[in-house]
Design a protein around this motif. Structure first.
Motif, PDB file in Angstrom:
ATOM      1  N   LYS A   1     -16.896  -6.234  -6.343  1.00 20.44           N
ATOM      2  CA  LYS A   1     -15.479  -5.967  -6.591  1.00 20.44           C
ATOM      3  C   LYS A   1     -15.236  -4.484  -6.399  1.00 20.44           C
ATOM      4  CE  LYS A   1     -15.331  -9.746  -9.813  1.00 20.44           C
ATOM      5  NZ  LYS A   1     -16.531 -10.039 -10.561  1.00 20.44           N
ATOM      6  N   GLY A   2     -14.309  -4.168  -5.547  1.00 20.69           N
ATOM      7  CA  GLY A   2     -14.006  -2.773  -5.251  1.00 20.69           C
ATOM      8  C   GLY A   2     -13.254  -2.112  -6.388  1.00 20.69           C
ATOM      9  N   GLU A   3     -12.954  -0.868  -6.168  1.00 18.10           N
ATOM     10  CA  GLU A   3     -12.167  -0.115  -7.139  1.00 18.10           C
ATOM     11  C   GLU A   3     -10.828  -0.800  -7.358  1.00 18.10           C
ATOM     12  OE1 GLU A   3     -10.195   3.140  -4.293  1.00 18.10           O
ATOM     13  OE2 GLU A   3     -12.320   2.749  -4.032  1.00 18.10           O
ATOM     14  N   ARG A   4     -10.111  -0.330  -8.325  1.00 18.73           N
ATOM     15  CA  ARG A   4      -8.790  -0.888  -8.619  1.00 18.73           C
ATOM     16  C   ARG A   4      -7.915  -0.823  -7.367  1.00 18.73           C
ATOM     17  NH1 ARG A   4      -4.081   1.163 -10.924  1.00 18.73           N
ATOM     18  NH2 ARG A   4      -3.009  -0.327 -12.264  1.00 18.73           N
ATOM     19  N   LYS A   5      -7.238  -1.908  -7.066  1.00 16.00           N
ATOM     20  CA  LYS A   5      -6.338  -2.033  -5.914  1.00 16.00           C
ATOM     21  C   LYS A   5      -7.059  -1.902  -4.574  1.00 16.00           C
ATOM     22  CE  LYS A   5      -2.189  -0.789  -8.370  1.00 16.00           C
ATOM     23  NZ  LYS A   5      -0.893  -0.165  -8.311  1.00 16.00           N
ATOM     24  N   PHE A   6      -8.346  -2.228  -4.548  1.00 14.25           N
ATOM     25  CA  PHE A   6      -9.122  -2.189  -3.308  1.00 14.25           C
ATOM     26  C   PHE A   6      -8.472  -3.071  -2.238  1.00 14.25           C
ATOM     27  CE2 PHE A   6     -12.393  -4.166  -0.606  1.00 14.25           C
ATOM     28  CZ  PHE A   6     -12.930  -3.036  -0.012  1.00 14.25           C
ATOM     29  N   ASP A   7      -8.066  -4.268  -2.645  1.00 15.32           N
ATOM     30  CA  ASP A   7      -7.448  -5.190  -1.694  1.00 15.32           C
ATOM     31  C   ASP A   7      -6.200  -4.598  -1.064  1.00 15.32           C
ATOM     32  OD1 ASP A   7      -6.222  -5.366  -4.216  1.00 15.32           O
ATOM     33  OD2 ASP A   7      -5.753  -7.501  -4.018  1.00 15.32           O
ATOM     34  N   GLN A   8      -5.370  -3.976  -1.881  1.00 16.26           N
ATOM     35  CA  GLN A   8      -4.142  -3.366  -1.362  1.00 16.26           C
ATOM     36  C   GLN A   8      -4.466  -2.212  -0.418  1.00 16.26           C
ATOM     37  OE1 GLN A   8      -0.991  -4.553  -1.602  1.00 16.26           O
ATOM     38  NE2 GLN A   8      -0.678  -3.005  -0.030  1.00 16.26           N
ATOM     39  N   LYS A   9      -5.502  -1.439  -0.735  1.00 20.54           N
ATOM     40  CA  LYS A   9      -5.890  -0.324   0.128  1.00 20.54           C
ATOM     41  C   LYS A   9      -6.358  -0.826   1.493  1.00 20.54           C
ATOM     42  CE  LYS A   9      -7.163   3.138  -3.302  1.00 20.54           C
ATOM     43  NZ  LYS A   9      -8.233   4.050  -3.734  1.00 20.54           N
ATOM     44  N   ILE A  10      -7.158  -1.892   1.505  1.00 15.47           N
ATOM     45  CA  ILE A  10      -7.630  -2.458   2.775  1.00 15.47           C
ATOM     46  C   ILE A  10      -6.441  -2.978   3.578  1.00 15.47           C
ATOM     47  CG2 ILE A  10      -8.912  -4.383   3.821  1.00 15.47           C
ATOM     48  CD1 ILE A  10     -10.813  -2.233   2.964  1.00 15.47           C
ATOM     49  N   LEU A  11      -5.575  -3.738   2.926  1.00 15.83           N
ATOM     50  CA  LEU A  11      -4.415  -4.302   3.621  1.00 15.83           C
ATOM     51  C   LEU A  11      -3.478  -3.208   4.127  1.00 15.83           C
ATOM     52  CD1 LEU A  11      -3.740  -7.316   1.250  1.00 15.83           C
ATOM     53  CD2 LEU A  11      -4.565  -7.438   3.618  1.00 15.83           C
ATOM     54  N   SER A  12      -3.290  -2.166   3.350  1.00 14.28           N
ATOM     55  CA  SER A  12      -2.435  -1.050   3.776  1.00 14.28           C
ATOM     56  C   SER A  12      -3.031  -0.339   4.979  1.00 14.28           C
ATOM     57  CB  SER A  12      -2.253  -0.048   2.636  1.00 14.28           C
ATOM     58  OG  SER A  12      -1.504  -0.620   1.610  1.00 14.28           O
TER      59      SER A  12
ATOM     60  N   ASP B   1     -15.870 -15.376  -1.265  1.00 15.33           N
ATOM     61  CA  ASP B   1     -15.707 -14.945  -2.654  1.00 15.33           C
ATOM     62  C   ASP B   1     -14.544 -13.960  -2.784  1.00 15.33           C
ATOM     63  OD1 ASP B   1     -17.866 -16.498  -3.364  1.00 15.33           O
ATOM     64  OD2 ASP B   1     -19.265 -14.829  -3.624  1.00 15.33           O
ATOM     65  N   ALA B   2     -14.446 -13.036  -1.845  1.00 14.55           N
ATOM     66  CA  ALA B   2     -13.373 -12.036  -1.887  1.00 14.55           C
ATOM     67  C   ALA B   2     -12.007 -12.687  -1.711  1.00 14.55           C
ATOM     68  CB  ALA B   2     -13.599 -10.969  -0.817  1.00 14.55           C
ATOM     69  N   MET B   3     -11.928 -13.691  -0.856  1.00 15.12           N
ATOM     70  CA  MET B   3     -10.649 -14.380  -0.639  1.00 15.12           C
ATOM     71  C   MET B   3     -10.184 -15.067  -1.926  1.00 15.12           C
ATOM     72  SD  MET B   3      -9.669 -13.817   2.497  1.00 15.12           S
ATOM     73  CE  MET B   3      -8.512 -15.106   2.915  1.00 15.12           C
ATOM     74  N   LEU B   4     -11.137 -15.551  -2.724  1.00 12.28           N
ATOM     75  CA  LEU B   4     -10.790 -16.168  -4.000  1.00 12.28           C
ATOM     76  C   LEU B   4     -10.415 -15.116  -5.050  1.00 12.28           C
ATOM     77  CD1 LEU B   4     -13.589 -18.877  -4.210  1.00 12.28           C
ATOM     78  CD2 LEU B   4     -11.158 -19.259  -3.767  1.00 12.28           C
ATOM     79  N   TYR B   5     -11.124 -14.002  -5.041  1.00 14.11           N
ATOM     80  CA  TYR B   5     -10.914 -12.966  -6.053  1.00 14.11           C
ATOM     81  C   TYR B   5      -9.644 -12.151  -5.789  1.00 14.11           C
ATOM     82  CZ  TYR B   5     -11.804  -8.993  -9.112  1.00 14.11           C
ATOM     83  OH  TYR B   5     -11.695  -8.016 -10.067  1.00 14.11           O
ATOM     84  N   TYR B   6      -9.480 -11.729  -4.531  1.00 10.76           N
ATOM     85  CA  TYR B   6      -8.328 -10.905  -4.176  1.00 10.76           C
ATOM     86  C   TYR B   6      -7.206 -11.798  -3.657  1.00 10.76           C
ATOM     87  CZ  TYR B   6     -11.401  -6.783  -4.324  1.00 10.76           C
ATOM     88  OH  TYR B   6     -12.254  -5.795  -4.702  1.00 10.76           O
ATOM     89  N   GLU B   7      -6.263 -12.073  -4.499  1.00  5.12           N
ATOM     90  CA  GLU B   7      -5.147 -12.944  -4.149  1.00  5.12           C
ATOM     91  C   GLU B   7      -4.389 -12.423  -2.931  1.00  5.12           C
ATOM     92  OE1 GLU B   7      -1.063 -14.375  -6.294  1.00  5.12           O
ATOM     93  OE2 GLU B   7      -2.851 -14.165  -7.547  1.00  5.12           O
ATOM     94  N   LYS B   8      -4.284 -11.108  -2.806  1.00  7.87           N
ATOM     95  CA  LYS B   8      -3.543 -10.520  -1.689  1.00  7.87           C
ATOM     96  C   LYS B   8      -4.228 -10.783  -0.348  1.00  7.87           C
ATOM     97  CE  LYS B   8      -1.087  -7.116  -4.308  1.00  7.87           C
ATOM     98  NZ  LYS B   8      -0.555  -5.811  -4.437  1.00  7.87           N
ATOM     99  N   PHE B   9      -5.562 -10.900  -0.350  1.00  7.05           N
ATOM    100  CA  PHE B   9      -6.260 -11.230   0.893  1.00  7.05           C
ATOM    101  C   PHE B   9      -5.826 -12.601   1.384  1.00  7.05           C
ATOM    102  CE2 PHE B   9     -10.387  -8.464   0.643  1.00  7.05           C
ATOM    103  CZ  PHE B   9      -9.625  -7.327   0.811  1.00  7.05           C
TER     104      PHE B   9
ATOM    105  N   ILE C   1      -5.755 -12.325   5.593  1.00  5.01           N
ATOM    106  CA  ILE C   1      -6.598 -11.292   6.200  1.00  5.01           C
ATOM    107  C   ILE C   1      -7.616 -11.899   7.165  1.00  5.01           C
ATOM    108  CG2 ILE C   1      -8.297 -11.247   4.324  1.00  5.01           C
ATOM    109  CD1 ILE C   1      -8.537  -8.231   4.743  1.00  5.01           C
ATOM    110  N   ASP C   2      -8.017 -13.145   6.893  1.00  7.64           N
ATOM    111  CA  ASP C   2      -9.049 -13.780   7.711  1.00  7.64           C
ATOM    112  C   ASP C   2      -8.503 -14.373   9.015  1.00  7.64           C
ATOM    113  OD1 ASP C   2      -7.675 -15.775   6.347  1.00  7.64           O
ATOM    114  OD2 ASP C   2      -9.467 -16.987   5.966  1.00  7.64           O
ATOM    115  N   ILE C   3      -7.237 -14.140   9.316  1.00 11.97           N
ATOM    116  CA  ILE C   3      -6.671 -14.606  10.586  1.00 11.97           C
ATOM    117  C   ILE C   3      -7.364 -13.917  11.766  1.00 11.97           C
ATOM    118  CG2 ILE C   3      -4.789 -12.916  10.780  1.00 11.97           C
ATOM    119  CD1 ILE C   3      -3.030 -15.297  11.731  1.00 11.97           C
ATOM    120  N   ALA C   4      -7.898 -12.732  11.529  1.00 13.48           N
ATOM    121  CA  ALA C   4      -8.566 -11.964  12.582  1.00 13.48           C
ATOM    122  C   ALA C   4     -10.078 -11.984  12.388  1.00 13.48           C
ATOM    123  CB  ALA C   4      -8.041 -10.537  12.595  1.00 13.48           C
ATOM    124  N   LYS C   5     -10.597 -13.142  11.998  1.00 10.38           N
ATOM    125  CA  LYS C   5     -12.026 -13.275  11.719  1.00 10.38           C
ATOM    126  C   LYS C   5     -12.753 -13.827  12.935  1.00 10.38           C
ATOM    127  CE  LYS C   5     -13.556 -16.663   9.117  1.00 10.38           C
ATOM    128  NZ  LYS C   5     -13.962 -17.551   8.026  1.00 10.38           N
TER     129      LYS C   5
END
Length: 174
Positions: free
Chosen positions: A78-89, A113-121, A126-130
């Protein structure tokens, strides 16, 4: 390579996923070399913090960014706080920038696991470009080359390698 490059050109980022040792980082490096040889001006390696990429972002340069094991190397970290938002931004910044591309790698189970944990992913798909690497699409010579590379890098004692070579035991798993 071609599939990953197509995804990268379409979405401006690609997440290369797969099982351990299948060649995610190797494929990412091949993409970087190709891009640098074909017009990209600079390469930015992101060691662990997406903030480093934001700092290195140059509006006036054609850049390729590479974040290896962006969710952890062996388990989901689990990344730092708001890691998901930082990646998406940052993905959005790359997509709206001129001459910017972003390559990320992760193990498939870690991404799940990340897709389940980070709702924003999940919400932002985010996995559309996988691009998932899968052994069943590799030829026997490619599988053999991967095995050889793993044996060389593992620095196994010679008696271990001899057992593998006896009666072509390696061939049973290719």
């Amino acid at each position: 390579f071609a599939k990953a490059l197509d995804i990268l050109n379409e979405h401006k980022y690609v997440i290369i996923s797969g099982i351990p040792g299948i060649g995610k980082t190797t494929l990412a490096r091949m993409l970087v070399y190709h891009l640098l040889a074909n017009g990209m001006e600079s390469f930015v390696y992101i060691p662990s913090d997406i903030d480093d990429a934001v700092t290195m972002f140059d509006e006036n340069s054609k850049q390729v960014f590479f974040f290896d094991d962006f969710l952890g190397s062996t388990v989901f970290e689990k990344g730092e706080r708001k890691f998901d938002q930082k990646i998406l931004s940052f993905i959005e910044k790359v997509q709206h920038g001129q001459g910017k591309l972003f390559i990320l790698t992760t193990r498939e189970y870690i991404l799940s696991d990340a897709m389940l944990y980070y709702e924003k992913f999940s919400q932002n798909k985010i996995d559309i470009a996988k691009c998932t690497l899968d052994m069943r699409y590799y030829s026997r010579p490619i599988k053999a080359a991967i095995l050889y590379n793993h044996l060389v890098d593992a620095k196994l004692p010679s008696d271990y390698v001899e057992v593998l070579l006896q009666e072509k035991n390696y061939n049973k798993h290719l």
